[in-house]
Design a protein around this motif. Structure first.
Motif, PDB file in Angstrom:
ATOM      1  N   PRO A   1     -33.330  17.911 -28.236  1.00 37.53           N
ATOM      2  CA  PRO A   1     -33.411  18.377 -26.836  1.00 37.53           C
ATOM      3  C   PRO A   1     -32.161  18.150 -25.998  1.00 37.53           C
ATOM      4  O   PRO A   1     -31.662  19.083 -25.360  1.00 37.53           O
ATOM      5  CB  PRO A   1     -34.603  17.585 -26.283  1.00 37.53           C
ATOM      6  CG  PRO A   1     -35.481  17.390 -27.483  1.00 37.53           C
ATOM      7  CD  PRO A   1     -34.542  17.170 -28.634  1.00 37.53           C
ATOM      8  N   LEU A   2     -31.629  16.938 -25.989  1.00 31.83           N
ATOM      9  CA  LEU A   2     -30.458  16.666 -25.158  1.00 31.83           C
ATOM     10  C   LEU A   2     -29.228  17.412 -25.666  1.00 31.83           C
ATOM     11  O   LEU A   2     -28.460  17.984 -24.878  1.00 31.83           O
ATOM     12  CB  LEU A   2     -30.170  15.162 -25.117  1.00 31.83           C
ATOM     13  CG  LEU A   2     -28.982  14.745 -24.233  1.00 31.83           C
ATOM     14  CD1 LEU A   2     -29.193  15.196 -22.793  1.00 31.83           C
ATOM     15  CD2 LEU A   2     -28.772  13.233 -24.299  1.00 31.83           C
ATOM     16  N   ASN A   3     -29.045  17.423 -26.979  1.00 31.29           N
ATOM     17  CA  ASN A   3     -27.892  18.127 -27.552  1.00 31.29           C
ATOM     18  C   ASN A   3     -27.994  19.639 -27.348  1.00 31.29           C
ATOM     19  O   ASN A   3     -26.988  20.317 -27.145  1.00 31.29           O
ATOM     20  CB  ASN A   3     -27.765  17.812 -29.042  1.00 31.29           C
ATOM     21  CG  ASN A   3     -27.431  16.357 -29.295  1.00 31.29           C
ATOM     22  OD1 ASN A   3     -26.921  15.671 -28.421  1.00 31.29           O
ATOM     23  ND2 ASN A   3     -27.721  15.877 -30.494  1.00 31.29           N
ATOM     24  N   TRP A   4     -29.224  20.151 -27.397  1.00 33.50           N
ATOM     25  CA  TRP A   4     -29.408  21.580 -27.136  1.00 33.50           C
ATOM     26  C   TRP A   4     -29.021  21.898 -25.698  1.00 33.50           C
ATOM     27  O   TRP A   4     -28.337  22.892 -25.432  1.00 33.50           O
ATOM     28  CB  TRP A   4     -30.865  21.980 -27.377  1.00 33.50           C
ATOM     29  CG  TRP A   4     -31.134  23.435 -27.102  1.00 33.50           C
ATOM     30  CD1 TRP A   4     -30.975  24.477 -27.965  1.00 33.50           C
ATOM     31  CD2 TRP A   4     -31.558  24.009 -25.852  1.00 33.50           C
ATOM     32  NE1 TRP A   4     -31.289  25.672 -27.340  1.00 33.50           N
ATOM     33  CE2 TRP A   4     -31.654  25.417 -26.052  1.00 33.50           C
ATOM     34  CE3 TRP A   4     -31.879  23.476 -24.606  1.00 33.50           C
ATOM     35  CZ2 TRP A   4     -32.053  26.276 -25.034  1.00 33.50           C
ATOM     36  CZ3 TRP A   4     -32.272  24.338 -23.589  1.00 33.50           C
ATOM     37  CH2 TRP A   4     -32.353  25.727 -23.815  1.00 33.50           C
TER      38      TRP A   4
ATOM     39  N   VAL B   1     -22.265  14.184 -32.620  1.00 32.23           N
ATOM     40  CA  VAL B   1     -23.527  14.922 -32.703  1.00 32.23           C
ATOM     41  C   VAL B   1     -23.348  16.248 -33.435  1.00 32.23           C
ATOM     42  O   VAL B   1     -24.331  16.833 -33.902  1.00 32.23           O
ATOM     43  CB  VAL B   1     -24.103  15.191 -31.291  1.00 32.23           C
ATOM     44  CG1 VAL B   1     -24.390  13.883 -30.579  1.00 32.23           C
ATOM     45  CG2 VAL B   1     -23.177  16.066 -30.459  1.00 32.23           C
ATOM     46  N   PHE B   2     -22.115  16.718 -33.558  1.00 30.30           N
ATOM     47  CA  PHE B   2     -21.867  17.951 -34.289  1.00 30.30           C
ATOM     48  C   PHE B   2     -21.833  17.707 -35.800  1.00 30.30           C
ATOM     49  O   PHE B   2     -21.935  18.641 -36.585  1.00 30.30           O
ATOM     50  CB  PHE B   2     -20.536  18.567 -33.859  1.00 30.30           C
ATOM     51  CG  PHE B   2     -20.562  19.216 -32.519  1.00 30.30           C
ATOM     52  CD1 PHE B   2     -20.697  20.593 -32.395  1.00 30.30           C
ATOM     53  CD2 PHE B   2     -20.465  18.464 -31.367  1.00 30.30           C
ATOM     54  CE1 PHE B   2     -20.717  21.199 -31.153  1.00 30.30           C
ATOM     55  CE2 PHE B   2     -20.491  19.060 -30.113  1.00 30.30           C
ATOM     56  CZ  PHE B   2     -20.622  20.427 -30.004  1.00 30.30           C
TER      57      PHE B   2
ATOM     58  N   TYR C   1     -16.933   4.994 -33.125  1.00 28.34           N
ATOM     59  CA  TYR C   1     -16.953   5.836 -31.934  1.00 28.34           C
ATOM     60  C   TYR C   1     -15.807   6.842 -32.008  1.00 28.34           C
ATOM     61  O   TYR C   1     -14.854   6.650 -32.734  1.00 28.34           O
ATOM     62  CB  TYR C   1     -16.810   4.994 -30.660  1.00 28.34           C
ATOM     63  CG  TYR C   1     -17.858   3.905 -30.551  1.00 28.34           C
ATOM     64  CD1 TYR C   1     -19.145   4.195 -30.117  1.00 28.34           C
ATOM     65  CD2 TYR C   1     -17.548   2.597 -30.894  1.00 28.34           C
ATOM     66  CE1 TYR C   1     -20.112   3.205 -30.034  1.00 28.34           C
ATOM     67  CE2 TYR C   1     -18.509   1.593 -30.805  1.00 28.34           C
ATOM     68  CZ  TYR C   1     -19.782   1.908 -30.372  1.00 28.34           C
ATOM     69  OH  TYR C   1     -20.738   0.927 -30.298  1.00 28.34           O
ATOM     70  N   GLY C   2     -15.932   7.885 -31.234  1.00 33.74           N
ATOM     71  CA  GLY C   2     -14.899   8.911 -31.243  1.00 33.74           C
ATOM     72  C   GLY C   2     -15.428  10.279 -30.884  1.00 33.74           C
ATOM     73  O   GLY C   2     -14.676  11.174 -30.501  1.00 33.74           O
ATOM     74  N   GLY C   3     -16.745  10.469 -31.044  1.00 31.00           N
ATOM     75  CA  GLY C   3     -17.334  11.750 -30.692  1.00 31.00           C
ATOM     76  C   GLY C   3     -16.800  12.880 -31.544  1.00 31.00           C
ATOM     77  O   GLY C   3     -16.414  12.697 -32.698  1.00 31.00           O
TER      78      GLY C   3
END
Length: 213
Positions: free
Chosen positions: A65-68, A151-152, A176-178
């Protein structure tokens, strides 16, 4: 410069050879190409950052939900806008009205991408697009930098064991780093961790690449 020009040429050739676009980026296309061609590539080395290893897992992560809300829906509208500009080229093959109603990247790929490139199902397309399947066959030195909080590219889908079995692959994971972030410091203004790693890798290949021949 010794890396940029060959990569542009190879990616162009590869995209025609594999007959498909990438799910997220040319990084996936590059790894798929290297895994398919093995040591026969004219490239001497390659590096990827924040690659999506398993397209199914990437899609599932972005459908939370949040990522969408933050990413998926917006990226879907961008894809729709891109193809809608040229819809007259696709209307005979694809139901463009149906494509424009897609609410996620997966729905867009099911209705447009997989059809456009001749796949029978969305699963066939996603399986073929996932570079984790070909990592074991990469035949040149490759640096792969991923963050486990991306998240990707969810951490559970990163092919750690496969990377361990291929001496040509250096898989670097950070906590970390996204996604293509890797910022450092409280007020990050200088080069990122990704920049420093890439610079060191390129320098090592320029200075010592001949030792790998």
């Amino acid at each position: 410069m010794i890396f940029i020009t060959p990569v542009i040429e190879i990616i162009t050739s590869c995209s025609l050879q594999l007959k498909r676009p990438t799910f997220f980026s040319s990084r996936m296309l590059l790894l798929n190409y290297l895994g398919k061609i093995g040591p026969k590539t004219p490239l001497k080395a390659a590096a990827t950052f924040s690659v999506g290893w398993n397209t199914f897992a990437c899609s599932e992560s972005l459908e939370k939900p949040l990522n969408w809300l933050l990413f998926n829906y917006y990226l879907t509208t961008c894809l729709q806008s891109s193809v809608n500009k040229h819809r007259h080229m696709f209307v005979k093959q694809i139901d463009m009205d149906h494509v424009m109603k897609a609410k996620s990247i997966r729905e867009f790929d099911k209705r447009f991408t997989s059809v456009m490139f001749g796949y029978q199902t969305i699963d066939d397309y996603y399986t073929d697009a996932s570079p984790n399947r070909r990592l074991k066959s990469v035949g040149i030195p490759v640096l792969c930098l991923n963050s486990v909080d991306d998240v990707f590219s969810p951490s559970h889908a990163i092919p750690i064991e496969t990377a361990k079995q291929n001496p040509n692959v250096a898989l670097v994971l950070t906590s970390y780093g996204g996604h293509i972030g890797f910022l450092e410091g409280i007020w990050p203004r200088q080069s990122t961790y990704m920049d420093r790693v890439f610079k060191q890798f390129v320098q090592a290949m320029v200075e010592h690449g001949h030792e790998l021949s």
